[in-house]
Design a protein around this motif. Structure first.
Motif, short mmCIF file in Angstrom:
data_model
loop_
_atom_site.label_atom_id
_atom_site.label_comp_id
_atom_site.label_asym_id
_atom_site.label_seq_id
_atom_site.Cartn_x
_atom_site.Cartn_y
_atom_site.Cartn_z
N THR A 139 -24.23 63.76 -7.70
CA THR A 139 -24.53 64.42 -7.61
C THR A 139 -25.24 65.05 -6.34
O THR A 139 -24.35 66.24 -5.53
CB THR A 139 -25.73 64.80 -8.50
OG1 THR A 139 -25.76 64.54 -9.48
CG2 THR A 139 -25.98 66.04 -8.61
N TRP A 140 -25.76 63.82 -5.38
CA TRP A 140 -25.78 64.21 -3.60
C TRP A 140 -24.81 64.17 -3.38
O TRP A 140 -24.25 65.53 -2.52
CB TRP A 140 -27.20 63.41 -3.50
CG TRP A 140 -27.49 63.73 -2.48
CD1 TRP A 140 -28.50 64.52 -1.87
CD2 TRP A 140 -26.83 63.17 -1.01
NE1 TRP A 140 -29.03 64.58 -0.47
CE2 TRP A 140 -27.97 63.41 0.11
CE3 TRP A 140 -25.54 62.51 -0.17
CZ2 TRP A 140 -27.44 63.77 1.58
CZ3 TRP A 140 -24.83 62.83 0.76
CH2 TRP A 140 -26.20 62.72 1.70
N LEU A 141 -23.57 63.29 -3.31
CA LEU A 141 -22.81 63.03 -2.70
C LEU A 141 -21.36 64.47 -2.46
O LEU A 141 -20.88 64.61 -2.58
CB LEU A 141 -21.71 61.99 -3.04
CG LEU A 141 -22.58 60.96 -2.56
CD1 LEU A 141 -22.39 59.01 -3.00
CD2 LEU A 141 -22.81 60.83 -0.98
N THR A 142 -21.59 64.92 -4.60
CA THR A 142 -20.83 66.10 -4.59
C THR A 142 -21.09 67.04 -3.62
O THR A 142 -20.62 68.18 -3.14
CB THR A 142 -20.75 66.48 -6.10
OG1 THR A 142 -19.96 64.70 -6.81
CG2 THR A 142 -19.60 67.60 -6.16
N ALA A 143 -22.48 67.60 -3.75
CA ALA A 143 -23.09 68.74 -2.83
C ALA A 143 -22.76 68.57 -1.50
O ALA A 143 -22.47 69.61 -0.90
CB ALA A 143 -24.82 68.12 -3.34
N TYR A 144 -22.63 67.16 -1.03
CA TYR A 144 -22.31 66.79 0.82
C TYR A 144 -21.26 67.26 1.04
O TYR A 144 -20.92 66.49 2.05
CB TYR A 144 -23.29 66.17 0.76
CG TYR A 144 -25.71 66.41 1.22
CD1 TYR A 144 -25.63 67.43 2.10
CD2 TYR A 144 -25.68 66.80 0.25
CE1 TYR A 144 -26.58 67.62 2.15
CE2 TYR A 144 -26.77 66.62 0.11
CZ TYR A 144 -26.98 67.72 1.78
OH TYR A 144 -28.67 68.41 2.13
N LEU A 145 -20.05 67.33 -0.55
CA LEU A 145 -19.12 66.44 0.00
C LEU A 145 -18.33 67.34 1.08
O LEU A 145 -17.33 67.41 2.04
CB LEU A 145 -18.09 66.68 -1.47
CG LEU A 145 -16.69 65.98 -1.52
CD1 LEU A 145 -16.53 64.86 -0.62
CD2 LEU A 145 -15.57 65.61 -2.38
N PRO A 146 -18.18 68.47 0.68
CA PRO A 146 -17.70 69.72 2.20
C PRO A 146 -18.44 69.32 3.16
O PRO A 146 -16.82 69.38 4.24
CB PRO A 146 -18.67 71.04 1.53
CG PRO A 146 -18.42 71.32 -0.01
CD PRO A 146 -19.56 69.39 -0.01
N TYR A 147 -19.05 68.90 3.66
CA TYR A 147 -19.00 68.35 4.78
C TYR A 147 -19.01 66.39 5.29
O TYR A 147 -18.67 66.25 6.29
CB TYR A 147 -20.88 68.28 5.58
CG TYR A 147 -21.98 67.75 6.56
CD1 TYR A 147 -21.89 68.05 7.77
CD2 TYR A 147 -21.95 66.06 6.44
CE1 TYR A 147 -21.94 67.60 8.69
CE2 TYR A 147 -23.10 65.36 7.54
CZ TYR A 147 -22.19 66.80 8.76
OH TYR A 147 -22.23 65.50 10.11
N ALA A 148 -19.23 66.39 4.22
CA ALA A 148 -18.32 64.80 4.01
C ALA A 148 -17.24 64.80 4.64
O ALA A 148 -16.48 64.13 5.89
CB ALA A 148 -18.70 64.28 2.97
N LEU A 149 -16.17 66.03 4.78
CA LEU A 149 -14.91 65.71 4.50
C LEU A 149 -14.77 66.18 6.13
O LEU A 149 -13.57 66.12 6.17
CB LEU A 149 -14.29 67.52 3.93
CG LEU A 149 -14.45 67.09 1.99
CD1 LEU A 149 -13.73 67.63 1.35
CD2 LEU A 149 -12.92 65.37 1.93
N THR A 150 -15.64 66.80 7.05
CA THR A 150 -15.16 67.39 8.27
C THR A 150 -15.25 65.84 8.36
O THR A 150 -15.63 66.50 10.00
CB THR A 150 -16.39 67.79 8.60
OG1 THR A 150 -18.01 67.56 8.47
CG2 THR A 150 -16.26 69.39 7.75
N LEU A 151 -16.09 64.78 8.48
CA LEU A 151 -16.38 63.26 9.03
C LEU A 151 -14.54 62.33 8.62
O LEU A 151 -13.99 62.13 8.26
CB LEU A 151 -17.73 62.65 8.87
CG LEU A 151 -18.64 63.10 8.33
CD1 LEU A 151 -19.53 62.32 7.65
CD2 LEU A 151 -19.70 63.82 9.64
#
Length: 235
Positions: A139-151
């Motif tokens: 759940t946490w990783l899904t919520a922060y995936l938009p940010y993770a995609l910028t890395l």
């Protein structure tokens, strides 16, 4: 646009995965909690204690041993996203938690120091709302995936989750079924739209475009109406 490191496609501006592989990340994070529940059934040895012939206790037969791969996947352990290639033995929770920590350590957090000056620094830890469980981390990783995609390291996250999901499917043999839709993709016009069991959105396997079921129904109806208008039935 950046070149997607996982395929010849391009990633949207500011991101490091194409829509197709970004969508795979979302789908795997949605699939993993269900797969983990299936694995738990494999963690119990088969065979129950039964009463012996002379009234003593024992087993009528030896229990089927637990698959050690299951114990490794569900057990504790460590995983380092920055370390050398692992041996394919990292547990699920350790893998998800380590990647959540990696993302959190680079996520900008704004706070005010004792003098009232606003400052920005990386977060010191990931805090999943549902606890440090497989579901909580997904759940946490899904919520922060938009940010993770910028890395830039999101490609390594994709590779790690792909390997993890394949390891689990080899044990559970539970692969989500895919159902091809009749209407072509509204973005690339290729007949490659797929609905996958357990996944809400409908995705294009050619370009990665995703749309919700209601949007697909509207698109399919408009596509059918356009074909009927272009090729009216004979009188």
């Amino acid at each position: 646009m950046n070149a997607c490191p996982r395929c010849p496609r391009t990633a949207p501006d500011g991101q490091h995965l194409c829509p197709l592989h970004a969508g795979e990340l979302r789908d795997w994070l949605a699939e993993l909690p269900h797969q983990a529940r299936l694995l738990e059934a494999f963690a119990v040895p088969a065979g129950r204690p039964t009463e012996g012939r002379l009234g003593g206790t024992g087993r009528a037969h030896s229990p089927v041993p637990v698959d050690l791969r299951v114990l490794v996947l569900l057990g504790p352990g460590r995983y380092d996203p920055h370390g050398p290639d692992d041996d394919g033995q990292a547990p699920i929770r350790a893998t998800l938690g380590a990647w959540a920590g990696h993302i959190a350590y680079s996520y900008p957090s704004v706070y005010r120091d004792p003098y009232g000056t606003a400052r920005t620094e990386p977060c010191d830890q990931a805090w999943p709302t549902d606890g440090e469980t497989i579901t909580g981390w997904c759940t946490w990783l899904t919520a922060y995936l938009p940010y993770a995609l910028t890395l830039p390291t999101v490609a390594e996250l994709h590779r790690a989750l792909q390997d993890l999901v394949h390891r689990i499917r080899d044990i559970t043999h539970a692969t989500p079924h895919r159902h091809f839709m009749t209407a072509p993709c509204p973005r690339c016009d290729v007949c490659a739209l797929v609905r996958t069991d357990g996944i809400w959105e409908i995705a294009c396997t050619a370009c990665g475009h995703r749309l919700d079921p209601e949007a697909y129904e509207q698109h399919a109806a408009a596509t059918l109406a356009a074909h009927q208008a272009a090729d009216p039935p004979a009188a």
